[in-house]
Design an enzyme around this catalytic site. Sequence first.
Site, PDB file in Angstrom:
ATOM      1  N   ASP A 448       0.834  -1.200   0.000  1.00  0.00           N
ATOM      2  CA  ASP A 448       0.000   0.000   0.000  1.00  0.00           C
ATOM      3  C   ASP A 448       0.872   1.254   0.000  1.00  0.00           C
ATOM      4  O   ASP A 448       2.068   1.196   0.321  1.00  0.00           O
ATOM      5  CB  ASP A 448      -0.881  -0.036   1.266  1.00  0.00           C
ATOM      6  CG  ASP A 448      -2.183   0.738   1.126  1.00  0.00           C
ATOM      7  OD1 ASP A 448      -2.307   1.527   0.175  1.00  0.00           O
ATOM      8  OD2 ASP A 448      -3.069   0.560   1.990  1.00  0.00           O
ATOM      9  N   ASP A 516     -10.847   1.973  -2.978  1.00  0.00           N
ATOM     10  CA  ASP A 516     -11.382   1.790  -1.623  1.00  0.00           C
ATOM     11  C   ASP A 516     -12.899   1.909  -1.630  1.00  0.00           C
ATOM     12  O   ASP A 516     -13.554   1.616  -0.630  1.00  0.00           O
ATOM     13  CB  ASP A 516     -10.809   2.855  -0.679  1.00  0.00           C
ATOM     14  CG  ASP A 516      -9.476   2.419  -0.091  1.00  0.00           C
ATOM     15  OD1 ASP A 516      -9.048   1.284  -0.357  1.00  0.00           O
ATOM     16  OD2 ASP A 516      -8.863   3.220   0.629  1.00  0.00           O
TER      17      ASP A 516
HETATM   18  C1  DGJ Z   1      -5.845   1.803   2.062  1.00  0.00           C
HETATM   19  C2  DGJ Z   1      -6.232   0.549   1.323  1.00  0.00           C
HETATM   20  O1  DGJ Z   1      -6.743   0.856   0.078  1.00  0.00           O
HETATM   21  C3  DGJ Z   1      -7.235  -0.210   2.180  1.00  0.00           C
HETATM   22  O2  DGJ Z   1      -7.713  -1.332   1.493  1.00  0.00           O
HETATM   23  C4  DGJ Z   1      -6.546  -0.600   3.459  1.00  0.00           C
HETATM   24  O3  DGJ Z   1      -5.495  -1.471   3.175  1.00  0.00           O
HETATM   25  C5  DGJ Z   1      -6.048   0.649   4.168  1.00  0.00           C
HETATM   26  N1  DGJ Z   1      -5.239   1.460   3.310  1.00  0.00           N
HETATM   27  C6  DGJ Z   1      -5.256   0.267   5.389  1.00  0.00           C
HETATM   28  O4  DGJ Z   1      -4.680   1.337   5.995  1.00  0.00           O
END
Ligand code: DGJ
Length: 701
Positions: A448, A516
């Site tokens: 990430d 997300d």
């Molecule tokens: C952003 C990601 O897109 C989410 O799926 C998750 O992993 C969060 N970060 C965790 O902080």
Amino acid sequence: MIHYDEKRRIFHLSAAGMSYVIGIAEGQLQGLYFGKAIAAADPTNMIRTGEHSSFDMDVRVERAEYPCFDGHSFCEPCLKIETDRARHAFFTYHGYTVTQEPFGEKLSITLKDEQSRAEIELIYKLYEAYGLLERSAVIHAKAELELHSALSACVNLPADRSYHMRYLTGRWGGEFQINDCAVGTGVFAIQSKRGTTSAHFNPCIALCTPEATEENGSVWFGALGYSGNWAIKVEQTIFGNTHILAGINDSDFRWKMQAGDMLQLPPFYIGFTDGGFGEMSRCMHRFENACILPKRPLRRVLYNSWEATAFHVVVEKQMRLADKAAAMGCELFVLDDGWFGKRDNDRAGLGDWTVHTGKFPHGLSELIDHVNRCGMDFGIWLEPEAVNPDSDLYRAHPDWIYRYADHEPLQARNQYVLNITLPEVQTYLLDSITTLLKAHHITYIKWDMNRAITDMDGRGEETPQSLWHKHVQALYRIWAYIRSEFPNVELETCSGGGGRIDLGIFRYADQCWTSDNTDPYDRLFIQEGYTQFYPPSAMMCWVTDTHRSEHGDKEQWGHRDLTYRFHSAMCGGLGIGSDIDLFHQEELDMCRTLITQYKEIRETVQEGDLYRLLSPRGSCTAAVEYVSQNKNEAVTFVFQQSQPLFQPQHRLLRLQGLDPAAHYRLMDEHTVHSGNDLMEIGLPIDLHGEMKSRMIHLVKV
Ligand code: DGJ
């Protein structure tokens, strides 16, 4: 195939219905033609005349194959070089070579400039079966110089035509929105200055004839393989010349080179089709699946506990989730953020890649062993490029982040960005990741990156090169290392959702976290945009309990739409993110049935040809169809957002891409239909009410 006509000084590159022609005139390379295959190129018809007036001394330079800043021409340049002797450069043709590469021939053309003594190697790699051409360039320094701009390619489109264009815009929680507009005289740019690919624009573009649709029309398209600051410009001159320039963004870019240095610029993949945007996407998907993405099996159905538990990671709850995920058929259990350091919220712990002892008093293996015993693989979340000020790492190494001297660096999501170009930072990250992977049975990493990069200051460097580009190089090095040292570990690219999705990272990433935003209806739009240029095989989609995560306030969906949620997520790689610990038995059974159905059709979804039958844009019904490469199977998902007021209840949906001479069994109704009828007459959509969906599975008899 690459053919050089010595007499007329023309290179003709051709692949699967596409021609690309370059001419040499007075030592200068000109982009003569790019588009539908042509038999033989006649340069006299293609090279444009020279002078127009004393304000436009040489119109031919508007079709330069790789325009360099020379102080004499006025179009956007690909390259700007400065040396202590000059600020301009006049590169001329010097020679070429043709070699064989795995997917087709490669042409390298050398250009030289006497002033700077630099050389440019223009590279053209054909992907012959896929009708795609990879353009890039390598800059070779023979004496000290500084690059102020170094784009990968300039692609000249046929002159004297009107064009429209399609590109993708977005933001966090709303990636891959389709934009269509006319190309006008002037310069139009899409770009990232955020240090990563970013969700705001995606480095892909399509120019088309004004009447082009999903099914018809000429489309010239390109996708840049780069995950840092990038730019794509479309320039149309008053003399009717249109070209696309693409490469590393020259904003805040300086690249110092010494004699003997070389700089490889990122690839720009280009193609042409007269089959509309649908065929453009299918061309790209076939090419990406075969030539870009790492070779790997079909995507595993994953369960990710982030949406269910966020930072409240408790081992017993994770085990209960694992039990239920395994029982419904998930194959990979992913522990997301919150398992390490003192990570109890997003204000602390980032950078400390050791197991959170409060949450895992018996170590991580307790959970991993449980997951493995349930029959699932285990995956984990990392965000290696960032650090919380409240972390042991930052306390020990406050000098490891990007920062301007005498200026407080910007925090975003309570984090700074690590200067991963520093060898000691790379060593720390590689050691941490290696220790983690060697100590645990982990087969997947979700990588990430939750903020834009700021505070890049290269002035203190011995050679003040562009840290922006060095960051990307360092990132690719780390990913390449993980891939080679741990070939059984799959990688997912995530940047707060779809903020780092491009053909550069896809050389290392098996899959991506698309957004997300897991609202199944919003996802239809995001997935329509994503699939313009990127393949369903890498697009991860989760079934969750949340309706729009846009403002962080999570509304519950309720029970009625579980099938709709599943169908929306079955359009790519399926994942479950719901708190299934709270599900009733009836819902768990439904999940198991739908996951079983997904496993039956996932090969067609992930490796088949995609037909976007009905767009969710401007319509209350959307439909996507996937046809296996051998045309033996087809899967269609139909979504009805609301009951159409003025449309007949028994509206017909015409399919595409089937074998017209074959017969197909409709699996849920056991009726048999001819491929031709399914495409010419269609099947009743047969949906009633709001937020309804249907899967139509056809198998050749
Ligand atoms: C952003 C990601 O897109 C989410 O799926 C998750 O992993 C969060 N970060 C965790 O902080």
